[in-house]
Design a protein around this motif. Structure first.
Motif, PDB file in Angstrom:
ATOM      1  N   GLU A   1      46.648   4.917  34.226  1.00 55.00           N
ATOM      2  CA  GLU A   1      46.495   3.800  35.049  1.00 55.00           C
ATOM      3  C   GLU A   1      47.283   2.622  34.201  1.00 55.00           C
ATOM      4  O   GLU A   1      47.503   2.800  33.026  1.00 55.00           O
ATOM      5  CB  GLU A   1      45.189   3.607  35.146  1.00 55.00           C
ATOM      6  CG  GLU A   1      44.689   2.137  35.769  1.00 55.00           C
ATOM      7  CD  GLU A   1      45.140   2.044  37.176  1.00 55.00           C
ATOM      8  OE1 GLU A   1      46.026   1.294  37.404  1.00 55.00           O
ATOM      9  OE2 GLU A   1      44.598   2.802  38.114  1.00 55.00           O
ATOM     10  N   GLN A   2      47.822   1.667  34.825  1.00 57.38           N
ATOM     11  CA  GLN A   2      48.298   0.426  34.545  1.00 57.38           C
ATOM     12  C   GLN A   2      47.413  -0.731  34.325  1.00 57.38           C
ATOM     13  O   GLN A   2      47.706  -1.537  33.713  1.00 57.38           O
ATOM     14  CB  GLN A   2      49.896   0.108  34.941  1.00 57.38           C
ATOM     15  CG  GLN A   2      50.811   1.125  34.913  1.00 57.38           C
ATOM     16  CD  GLN A   2      52.132   0.509  35.452  1.00 57.38           C
ATOM     17  OE1 GLN A   2      52.593  -0.329  34.955  1.00 57.38           O
ATOM     18  NE2 GLN A   2      52.474   1.352  36.780  1.00 57.38           N
ATOM     19  N   ASN A   3      46.402  -0.560  34.977  1.00 57.85           N
ATOM     20  CA  ASN A   3      45.295  -1.806  35.282  1.00 57.85           C
ATOM     21  C   ASN A   3      44.268  -1.369  33.901  1.00 57.85           C
ATOM     22  O   ASN A   3      43.585  -0.628  33.777  1.00 57.85           O
ATOM     23  CB  ASN A   3      44.514  -1.665  36.282  1.00 57.85           C
ATOM     24  CG  ASN A   3      43.484  -2.658  36.607  1.00 57.85           C
ATOM     25  OD1 ASN A   3      42.770  -3.126  35.755  1.00 57.85           O
ATOM     26  ND2 ASN A   3      43.242  -3.045  37.769  1.00 57.85           N
ATOM     27  N   GLN A   4      44.686  -2.383  32.767  1.00 54.38           N
ATOM     28  CA  GLN A   4      44.085  -2.236  31.719  1.00 54.38           C
ATOM     29  C   GLN A   4      42.416  -2.547  31.907  1.00 54.38           C
ATOM     30  O   GLN A   4      41.607  -1.799  31.095  1.00 54.38           O
ATOM     31  CB  GLN A   4      44.417  -3.338  30.709  1.00 54.38           C
ATOM     32  CG  GLN A   4      45.957  -2.975  30.372  1.00 54.38           C
ATOM     33  CD  GLN A   4      46.726  -4.177  29.655  1.00 54.38           C
ATOM     34  OE1 GLN A   4      46.252  -5.429  29.982  1.00 54.38           O
ATOM     35  NE2 GLN A   4      47.800  -3.871  29.180  1.00 54.38           N
ATOM     36  N   ALA A   5      42.143  -3.368  32.553  1.00 55.35           N
ATOM     37  CA  ALA A   5      40.673  -3.771  32.921  1.00 55.35           C
ATOM     38  C   ALA A   5      39.820  -2.343  33.595  1.00 55.35           C
ATOM     39  O   ALA A   5      38.714  -1.773  33.106  1.00 55.35           O
ATOM     40  CB  ALA A   5      40.205  -4.757  33.534  1.00 55.35           C
ATOM     41  N   PHE A   6      40.714  -1.744  34.439  1.00 53.65           N
ATOM     42  CA  PHE A   6      40.068  -0.540  35.070  1.00 53.65           C
ATOM     43  C   PHE A   6      39.876   0.559  34.132  1.00 53.65           C
ATOM     44  O   PHE A   6      38.814   1.200  34.066  1.00 53.65           O
ATOM     45  CB  PHE A   6      40.726  -0.104  35.945  1.00 53.65           C
ATOM     46  CG  PHE A   6      40.477   1.153  36.875  1.00 53.65           C
ATOM     47  CD1 PHE A   6      39.064   1.059  37.713  1.00 53.65           C
ATOM     48  CD2 PHE A   6      41.148   2.467  36.940  1.00 53.65           C
ATOM     49  CE1 PHE A   6      38.756   2.230  38.375  1.00 53.65           C
ATOM     50  CE2 PHE A   6      40.408   3.523  37.578  1.00 53.65           C
ATOM     51  CZ  PHE A   6      39.446   3.375  38.590  1.00 53.65           C
TER      52      PHE A   6
END
Length: 230
Positions: free
Chosen positions: A190-195
């Motif tokens: 994933e690139q979405n850090q929050a996810f």
């Protein structure tokens, strides 16, 4: 559960993975972070056998699977939710799920019913073609279809790409619930850090085909600027 030692892989003469060492324990959620082109999806494809390992070893539950056929790895309990979802757009939601459970024989309907308990949104669309669902709903369908194969290890590749925030939050809650219910192990690209931060126990950072950093989720979220060039 998963033990990867010095794995190298790529496409033809192009080497992408340059010596990967990775270890996952049963029930662990691990995030794999990095920008596009760093080798994250190549690693996923190599673990499942879509790409051959040119060097190194891959072991699953103590068994060397480095040269094992993809379908045999899947039957051992490795499932993939690929980037782009890859559902069957012309099949109904229910038939998509049945396809995921096809190897389970006469227990197929019971497995589908059990998985659907974690995806109440999909219960409203069982007769609808998968291609008519929204992007977020298709991602939920891809997750559910993979789970119908009863994987012990799920490989989840870029699931939030183009997905609305409400569905992302739903995915987080669903995966935590499934982990609690089944002991699922997860490797998340994933690139979405929050996810990643909302799911992973620890985070690995990949750069140019090698793992350059491992951190706790707290440290990863507190120091995201440190990975800006990863």
């Amino acid at each position: 559960m998963l033990d990867i030692k010095n794995v190298q892989s790529g496409y033809g003469d192009i080497r992408v993975l340059r010596g990967i060492d990775l270890h996952l324990s049963s029930g662990e959620f691990v995030g794999l972070w990095g920008h596009n082109g760093m080798g994250k999806s190549t690693l996923m494809r190599t673990i499942l056998g879509y790409l051959p390992a040119k060097a190194g070893t891959i072991s699953f539950e103590g068994q060397n699977i480095t040269t094992l056929a993809t379908h045999r790895r899947a039957r051992m309990g490795i499932g993939l939710v690929p980037q782009g979802r890859a559902i069957f757009p012309h099949l109904s939601v229910l038939d998509n799920l049945r396809m995921g459970a096809v190897s389970s024989g006469h227990e197929r309907e019971a497995i589908v019913e059990s998985v659907l308990q974690h995806f109440p949104r999909l219960n409203n669309y069982l007769d609808r073609p998968g291609g008519l669902l929204s992007g977020g709903e298709q991602q939920l369908l891809a997750l559910a279809r993979c789970l119908c194969g009863q994987p012990k290890l799920m490989l989840l590749d870029e699931p939030t790409e183009g997905i609305q925030p409400s569905i992302i939050a739903e995915m987080v809650d669903t995966l935590h619930a499934i982990r609690k219910a089944t002991g699922l192990t997860l490797l998340l690209v994933e690139q979405n850090q929050a996810f990643i931060g909302s799911l992973a126990d620890r985070v690995l950072t990949m750069q140019k085909g090698v793992l350059i950093n491992e951190s706790s989720t707290r440290d990863f979220l507190n120091n995201t600027h440190a990975f800006s060039t990863a």
